[in-house]
Design an enzyme around this catalytic site. Structure first.
Site, short mmCIF file in Angstrom:
data_model
loop_
_atom_site.label_atom_id
_atom_site.label_comp_id
_atom_site.label_asym_id
_atom_site.label_seq_id
_atom_site.Cartn_x
_atom_site.Cartn_y
_atom_site.Cartn_z
CD GLU A 21 -3.33 -6.15 3.80
OE1 GLU A 21 -2.61 -5.55 4.02
OE2 GLU A 21 -3.49 -6.95 2.76
CD GLU A 68 -2.77 -1.19 2.26
OE1 GLU A 68 -4.23 -1.15 2.16
OE2 GLU A 68 -2.44 -1.48 3.21
#
Length: 682
Positions: A123, A103
């Site tokens: 995740e 990210e």
């Protein structure tokens, strides 16, 4: 300082050094933001490089911060500051660029990577979704379909694939990464328009059917899990909403998952798996035994599967069978399994030949004399095991590890048939051994620390999740399974149908119920047609040639595709046994079925802890998640007990106590936890 900065000809280089994986903890986030602010205000800085020292770029958020009060700056704030900078920012990627690390890279305007870099958003495997803009920026960079695959499945991709998708701008040699990134950044200095991921629209359009198609294609993999659907929703939001609103939607979904039971269970298992690799009373500096060559006795399904683990890890294997025909058959199956893997693109034809080249078939046990580890995978009878180990005692070299793959038998009794019980250990692989992740390492009374520590180290080399167990009948997993099976048998004698018992467990999240499992394994395991006496339901079914899927009938009737259907004949057999047993026939609700299958297992797990058979409750859960298909999102039997509350489990057992199997006793540890309001899993 975990983050440092330096200037090289107008390029500000921000370097994180937070071993072992450069996790994006508070100090790292603060340091990166400070560097970006310095770049914004320093007129001498024309571009920025974000890089990491050590073996990897940022490999994710700091998971130890989960559940704690947040500390500013948040990761989304840091990424938004990177993306908003009016000077080019280049992320220099190496190692594993995962989760929050990717990210951060998506917040940068450009990304360079080394050939060995792996990039991913895992995740979902913790019951979460990327919460710092990953679900909004990745689809804008690589397109919706590619983003769905990465976000919903959570598997990392290699740099070459990332470059082809447009996620990486350039692949550079490992030794030149930092300097090439600086040169690249300098070449972009003064650019009028920077490629900000969040503002891109060229790849974001998607037909709504892409989401439904993805769900259908992955339905089996995603069944029961909440996070994958939330990931799909978040990516869909990226196609429908401007970035700011999409980020709000992502955060809303993230927080809902974070506060949910599934993510708590999956995060628990993340730490439980790491704890399982620690042997509490074995010193860290215990010397390991060098294992260069492995011997395996028995070329059947289990022996061949065990062999594949070591061959795939690059270790030579001598595979011994009594006769040539079963040996040839076993070797043929190993090759067939490897070739099937290659046909799916999961290994190259060259790798198949390399693995097969490490295999030495033999019908002479004396060929095991130079092996460092010898594993027997012969028939599950104590007399046969002891005979094998007695012979090994005179063949194996001094210092060799002698391992039994027994599922139930007493490892101490097996070890006593040798003159070196300290060299004997149980290595209980689960079938199919080349696929199942679990390995129970059974510690005998005299097993040496070196043998135990070496076994644990080897488990990592062959990519198994290992748990240490003490000696008892069935160790951890099968001991608890036996209790569940006994209750399943009781339930059908009281009026529950086998298919209803199975359905309740499948709806709970297990891949199959006890009667489906019995049919798959074969009802004739341990059945002797010469000694059969029609004394159990299984015996009668075997006598009628209903021996499971392989004969087209067992507890279920099977069609040509091995699809099972309820059987009137089985109902008649069960009714006959129920009548003879004098049991009252009644309708049994799903909740009672679930409690009577799971609560006695939890009680047995508590006894296993009382007796020191398992080191910790989380080890019990690792066994059941990795060896028996317990749904990961429920955390394992002992974690599930904590969610229910020990007092509720105890009350349920007392409600059903009169109907539970003969000899049932309540665990003292369970009673104590119930009285104190305590937890098994801490």
């Amino acid at each position: 300082m975990s983050v440092s900065t330096s200037k090289e000809d107008g390029v500000l280089v921000i370097v994180s050094d937070n071993p072992p994986v450069n996790a994006l903890g508070h100090g790292v986030r603060e340091g990166i933001l400070r560097g970006i602010e310095a770049a914004r205000t320093d007129q001498e800085v024309t571009a920025v490089v974000i890089a990491c020292d050590g073996r990897t770029f940022h490999a994710g958020a700091d998971i130890t911060e989960f559940g704690k009060p947040p500390q500013d700056p948040s990761l989304p704030e840091v990424i938004e500051a990177i993306e908003a900078l009016d000077k080019p920012v280049v992320a220099a990627l190496h190692g594993t660029t995962l989760g929050g690390g990717l990210e951060v890279a998506l917040g940068a305007h450009y990304r360079l990577a080394t050939p060995s870099t792996k990039l991913g958003l895992p995740e979902v495997k913790l019951g979460l979704l990327p919460g710092a803009g990953g679900t909004q920026r990745l689809p804008r960079v690589v397109g919706v379909e590619a983003a769905l695959g990465m976000i919903v499945k959570g598997d990392p991709i290699p740099a070459k694939k990332a470059e082809a998708m447009g996620l990486v701008d350039e692949i550079v040699p490992e030794s030149e990464l930092r300097q090439r990134a600086i040169a690249f950044a300098r070449s972009k200095a003064g650019s009028a328009e920077l490629p900000r991921s969040g503002r891109r629209t060229d790849k974001i359009t998607a037909d709504g059917s892409v989401f439904d198609d993805f769900r259908r294609a992955n339905a089996r993999r995603l069944r029961g899990f909440e996070a994958p659907e939330a990931c799909i929703e978040a990516v869909k939001a990226a196609t429908e909403l401007p970035l700011e609103e999409g980020l709000k939607k992502e955060r809303e979904l993230f927080m809902k998952l974070m506060m949910g039971e599934q993510s708590a269970a999956l995060r628990y298992l993340f730490f439980a798996e790491r704890a399982a690799s620690k042997i509490d009373d074995v010193p860290k500096d215990t010397p390991l035994i060098e294992v260069k060559k492995v011997g395996i006795i028995g070329a059947g399904t289990m022996g061949g599967g065990i062999a594949m683990n070591f061959l795939s890890a690059g270790l030579p294997v001598t595979l011994v069978e009594r006769d040539q025909a079963p040996l040839d058959r076993g070797v043929g199956i190993i090759r067939k399994n490897y070739e099937a893997t290659a046909a799916k693109g999961r290994m190259s034809p060259e790798a198949v030949e390399q693995a097969m080249g490490l295999l030495t078939p033999s019908t002479d046990m004396n060929d095991l004399k130079d092996c460092d580890l010898i594993i027997e995978a012969v028939f599950e009878l104590m007399e046969i095991k002891k005979e094998v180990f007695s012979r090994l005692d005179s063949i194996a070299k001094d210092g060799a590890i002698l391992a039994t793959n027994t599922s139930y038998l007493d490892v101490n009794e097996i070890a006593a048939s040798t003159k070196r019980p300290e060299s004997v250990v149980g290595l209980h692989f689960f079938s199919p051994a080349n696929i199942m992740r679990l390995l129970e390492i059974v510690r005998g009374e005299k097993t040496s620390d070196s043998v135990l520590a070496t076994s644990m180290a080897l488990s990592k080399k062959i990519r198994k999740t290992a748990v240490v167990a003490g000696v008892c009948h069935g160790f951890i997993g099968n001991r608890m399974l036996a209790v569940r099976q006994a209750e399943a048998n009781n339930l059908i004698l009281e009026g529950a149908k086998p298919w209803d018992v199975d359905r309740v467990l499948v709806e709970f999240g297990l891949p199959m119920g006890p009667f489906q499992m019995a049919d798959l394994a074969g009802l004739d395991i341990g059945w002797d047609p010469e000694k059969t006496s029609s004394s159990t339901i299984r015996e009668v079914l075997c006598e009628r040639d209903r021996r499971g899927q392989k004969t087209g009938a067992g507890f279920y009737d099977y069609d040509e595709s091995r699809r099972g259907a309820p059987s009137a004949e089985v109902e008649e057999v069960v009714a006959s046994f129920a009548e003879r047993s004098g049991r009252e026939q009644r309708n049994i609700g799903d909740q009672e079925i679930l409690e009577r299958l799971l609560y006695p297992m939890i009680n047995e797990g508590a006894k296993i802890l009382e007796e020191g058979i398992a080191q910790r409750a989380s080890d019990v859960d690792i066994v059941w998640v990795n060896g028996y298909g317990w749904p990961a999102y429920r955390g394992g039997p002992m974690f599930f007990a904590d969610q229910q509350g020990a007092a509720e489990v105890l009350a349920g057992l007392k409600r059903h106590e009169a109907r539970l199997q003969d000899g049932f006793t309540l665990s003292e540890l369970l009673k104590r936890k119930a009285e104190e309001g305590g937890r098994f899993t801490g």
